[in-house]
Scaffold this motif. Structure first.
Motif, short mmCIF file in Angstrom:
data_model
loop_
_atom_site.label_atom_id
_atom_site.label_comp_id
_atom_site.label_asym_id
_atom_site.label_seq_id
_atom_site.Cartn_x
_atom_site.Cartn_y
_atom_site.Cartn_z
N SER A 45 2.04 8.54 2.99
CA SER A 45 2.58 8.60 1.63
C SER A 45 2.35 9.96 1.00
CB SER A 45 1.91 7.54 0.75
OG SER A 45 2.23 6.26 1.20
N PHE A 46 1.14 10.47 1.22
CA PHE A 46 0.82 11.78 0.64
C PHE A 46 1.78 12.84 1.17
CE2 PHE A 46 -1.24 15.93 0.82
CZ PHE A 46 -1.66 16.08 -0.49
N CYS A 96 -1.67 4.85 6.13
CA CYS A 96 -0.51 4.76 5.23
C CYS A 96 -0.63 5.77 4.10
CB CYS A 96 -0.40 3.36 4.62
SG CYS A 96 -0.09 2.08 5.83
N LEU A 97 -1.88 5.93 3.61
CA LEU A 97 -2.08 6.87 2.51
C LEU A 97 -1.74 8.29 2.95
CD1 LEU A 97 -5.41 5.56 0.91
CD2 LEU A 97 -3.05 4.94 0.38
N VAL A 112 0.84 -1.21 0.00
CA VAL A 112 0.00 0.00 0.00
C VAL A 112 0.88 1.25 0.00
CG1 VAL A 112 -1.63 1.35 1.38
CG2 VAL A 112 -2.00 -1.10 1.04
N CYS A 113 1.91 1.26 0.83
CA CYS A 113 2.81 2.42 0.89
C CYS A 113 3.50 2.66 -0.45
CB CYS A 113 3.86 2.24 1.98
SG CYS A 113 3.20 2.45 3.63
N TRP A 120 -5.50 3.11 5.72
CA TRP A 120 -5.77 4.48 5.25
C TRP A 120 -4.76 5.47 5.83
CZ3 TRP A 120 -6.94 8.47 8.57
CH2 TRP A 120 -7.29 8.12 9.89
N SER A 138 0.93 3.70 -3.18
CA SER A 138 0.41 5.05 -3.00
C SER A 138 1.49 6.10 -3.27
CB SER A 138 -0.20 5.21 -1.61
OG SER A 138 0.76 4.92 -0.62
#
Lengths: 449, 328
Positions: free
Chosen positions: B101-102, B97-98, B50-51, B95, B54
């Motif tokens: 990442s952002f 993680c998002l 996921v990381c 979520w 994203s």
């Protein structure tokens, strides 16, 4: 003095940084062959660092080999001699390898190769005699830079010169003409060395060769060890095969441990550095008086059908030299006058060969890596590779924002444009170009003041 | 004859590329990824995926929106994604993680111009934002090797929080040093296995992607300070070195090109600075761990460190010596 192993010296002080470039010295076993003299030669009036020459002949004149066709009143300049005998057909601007238009004398070859009647061995006893004679010979650094040799030799008497360094490092890939000079004309090399040492009263001579050329070391050492060397003044030195070992300031550092300060010459730290081919030429010139009208060059690269070392008259068209080597076996994408690290890329091959051109290389697709330039990732490989301890990536930034002050502080003028930074850059930045831009900005800022 | 290429010298280049370097870093992180799967189960693979995904998507989108050339091909976003994931506990909600990442890619990296321009390490930037935003989720540690039992994983304390109360005797709650070395301890998913991190570190050294200067100065400084703080207790020092994110930080984060000095002297100062700050936080602050904060604080100082440690150009140092030699 430096450590000696088996009578062969090692560098007093190692060169910092540098890069290990594939040698590609495929022509090293090929003795230079003489090319058929061309129908015409074009002799640009600027083949050296310093003042350009002014043509001393006019259209219709007959000239012989070795006759002066261009000269200048300036001291830092070097006369140009006819390399074939024949008729002057044009005195006009021509395009040279750098892309510049330069005044030139064109001579149509009469096929006789008549030697100029005025040629006789120079009478040389003192330093002054030598400087005058060398200037008259038209000799410039044959290693590529084209610095007039007599200027190096005209050091003032209060400067004590203790070491003559003969540069046979030949660190640029592909080029093997200096190596061939050591092997094929070794007696000329040593002869030149003894003449220079005697006339200039220099007590030590170091001939420096990279360790990938053991043959050259062996041959030269054999001669130097014979009874010729009464004072035991000549020493051979091997250098690690690392680019840019052969740069003048690097040679001085390897041979003596001294660093030439920015803006100074080797003579300022007691050294004279000369390329091995220049020394060999000088030896022949002192015996015969025949000026610089021809030179050896390596013709190689993946697009050349028959790579060779060729002895060519100065002013021959590059295309003719390539034809002599079987022409192209593949479509060239890049043609270089000089080595791949510091040479000049040619726009076309309709340019004359100059005194300083030690190679003509043509590459087909795939051999010249053209990495796509990306953003700098600040990895520091350029700074690690810089033999002058500069930080090229910073200089790029200062150059892009036209910051003359930061550029001066960064030492951009110390840069010798060896290309080690750009070679090692994973982001394929054209760092040498930024160095030149930086120097230009510093020059302009200085002019404004 | 075709048109010839005319460009400035040099005409030959080394075969190294930015993408190649990033690929080497990714390869060097693989042992730690494998270790995290063994220790914490397949969820660590999910968190990492996921990381990474994203980060790449955010980088792509940010470059598109800013109308710049898309740079995901250089693989640097993949490296950031991996490092961010390695700094998270395995139980982290996806979520979150998002969010990390952002922040890492868009705010820290792309707002400042993209690769090479960011002044702090993107992964650490992302982690610190997550740490202050989701402090509970970010400090819930799963007992290693319990995932196989199928039940909800048990939570545990990290060795560092146990070490925090060090009073001259090593607590019996701590895992053995051998377990610490292998990674059988609580912690972020990529930081626990010293063995895996060292394998990766030696790979990077062998490939000449990193130099040993920063990791050695960083870890060495922590060792010296902890030796003094622990009154000469080497076991305590060993626990400190194997705890928290020290090895992950020293080998993979502090050596980030963009945010560490180019000069060798600068690298030494930078490494020592990281070590001092990490030790001070571990010993005196309320926080259990200080590696991320130490690196980010030193990141900010990099321009000053470089200015202080710029070497003198060739020939400008030895002028005096030359004169002396010439005179003699």
């Amino acid at each position: 003095m430096s450590k000696s192993i088996g009578g062969i010296l090692k560098a007093v002080r190692e060169v910092r940084g540098g890069v290990f470039v594939d040698h590609n010295k495929g022509t090293k076993d090929l003795e230079a062959v003489r090319i058929t003299p061309p129908e015409k030669v074009v002799l640009p009036m600027q083949q050296h660092i310093g003042a350009p020459c002014v043509p001393t002949v006019k259209v219709g004149d007959h000239v012989d080999v070795g006759q002066v066709v261009g000269d200048s009143d300036a001291f830092v300049s070097s006369p140009i001699h006819a390399s074939v005998s024949g008729t002057v057909t044009a005195v006009s601007d021509v395009k040279v390898a750098s892309g510049k238009m330069v005044p030139a004398v064109t001579i149509e070859n009469d096929g006789e190769m008549t030697l100029f009647a005025g040629i006789e061995p120079p009478h040389v006893e003192t330093q002054d005699d030598l400087v005058k004679a060398v200037r008259a010979s038209g000799l410039v650094g044959l290693g590529g830079a084209g610095f007039p040799t007599h200027v190096k030799l005209a050091f003032s008497p209060d400067k004590k010169i203790d070491t003559l360094v003969v540069n046979a490092a030949e660190c640029e890939p592909y080029i093997t003409v200096d190596y061939r000079e050591c092997i094929d004309n070794s007696w000329d090399v040593l002869g030149g060395v003894y003449s220079l040492a005697e006339i200039l009263n220099i007590p030590h001579v170091v001939i420096a060769v990279e360790d990938n050329k053991p043959e050259a070391i062996k041959v030269l050492k054999a001669i130097a060890d014979k009874d010729n060397d009464h004072g035991d003044i000549v020493k051979l030195m091997t250098l690690r095969s690392k680019y840019p070992q052969g740069a003048e300031k690097m040679m001085v550092q390897s041979a003596t441990g001294r660093q030439v300060p920015p803006g100074k010459l080797p003579a300022d730290v007691g050294c004279v550095v000369m390329n091995v081919a220049s020394v060999a030429f000088l030896s022949r010139y002192l015996k015969t008086g025949k000026p610089l009208v021809s030179r050896s060059m390596t013709v190689s690269g993946s697009a050349i059908a028959e790579p060779k070392n060729v002895r060519v008259p100065i002013g021959i068209e590059a295309a003719k030299v390539i034809d002599f080597c079987g022409g192209f076996k593949a479509d060239p994408v890049k043609i270089i006058a000089g080595g791949p690290m510091m040479g000049t890329a040619l726009v076309d091959t309709q340019v004359p060969i100059l005194k300083g051109n030690n190679a003509l290389l043509a590459f087909a697709d795939g051999t010249v890596v053209n990495k796509k330039a990306r953003a700098c990732i600040h990895c520091g490989r350029c700074a690690d590779a810089c033999p002058m301890s500069l930080i090229p990536t910073n200089i790029e930034k200062y150059a892009l924002r036209k910051d003359a002050e930061a550029l001066i502080k960064s030492g951009v003028n110390v840069c010798m444009e060896c290309g080690s930074c750009a070679y090692s850059c994973p982001a394929a930045k054209p760092l040498v170009q930024y160095m030149r831009l930086g120097k230009e900005i510093v020059r302009e800022a200085g002019a404004k003041k | 004859m075709k048109n010839l290429t005319v460009s400035a010298s040099p005409h030959v280049r080394s075969s190294e590329t930015v993408t190649g370097i990033m690929l080497d870093v990714i390869i060097a992180l693989v042992p730690s990824l494998v270790a995290s799967v063994i220790l914490f189960g397949f969820r660590s693979l999910l968190v990492t995926a996921v990381c990474v995904a994203s980060c790449v998507v955010f980088e792509f989108a940010a470059r598109k929106i800013m109308k710049r050339d898309v740079t995901i091909g250089d693989l640097s976003a993949v490296v950031t994604g991996l490092l961010l994931a390695f700094n998270l506990p395995v139980s982290i909600p996806l979520w979150m993680c998002l969010v990390g990442s952002f922040f890492a890619i868009v705010v820290v990296k792309q707002f400042f111009g993209g690769i090479g321009q960011n002044f702090v390490n993107p992964a650490i930037g992302g982690r610190i934002v997550m740490l202050v935003s989701f402090s509970s989720a970010m400090t819930t540690w799963t007992e290693p090797l319990t995932w196989r039992n199928g039940v909800d994983a048990a939570t545990t304390a990290t060795p560092l929080s146990i070490l925090k109360s060090f009073d001259g005797a090593i607590s019996s709650d701590l895992p053995s040093l051998w377990q610490m070395f292998l990674g059988i301890r609580g912690g972020c998913l990529g930081e626990v296995s010293a063995l895996a991190l060292l394998i990766g570190g030696f790979y990077l050294l062998a490939r000449k992607v990193i130099k040993p200067t920063i990791p050695l100065c960083f870890v060495g400084t922590v060792a010296v300070i902890m030796l003094i703080a622990g009154k000469g207790d080497f076991t305590f020092v060993a626990y400190e070195l194997l705890s928290g994110g020290l090895l992950l930080g020293a080998i993979f984060m502090a050596t980030d090109y963009s945010t560490s000095p180019i000069t060798t002297k600068g690298k030494i100062l930078f490494g020592i600075g990281c070590g001092v700050i990490t030790s001070v936080i571990r010993l005196f602050a309320n926080l259990p761990e200080g590696v991320s904060y130490s690196i980010i604080l030193m990141n900010i100082l990099v321009p000053h460190i470089e200015a202080l440690t710029t070497p003198k150009p060739f020939g400008t140092v030895k002028e005096k010596k030359n004169k002396e030699e010439a005179a003699s």
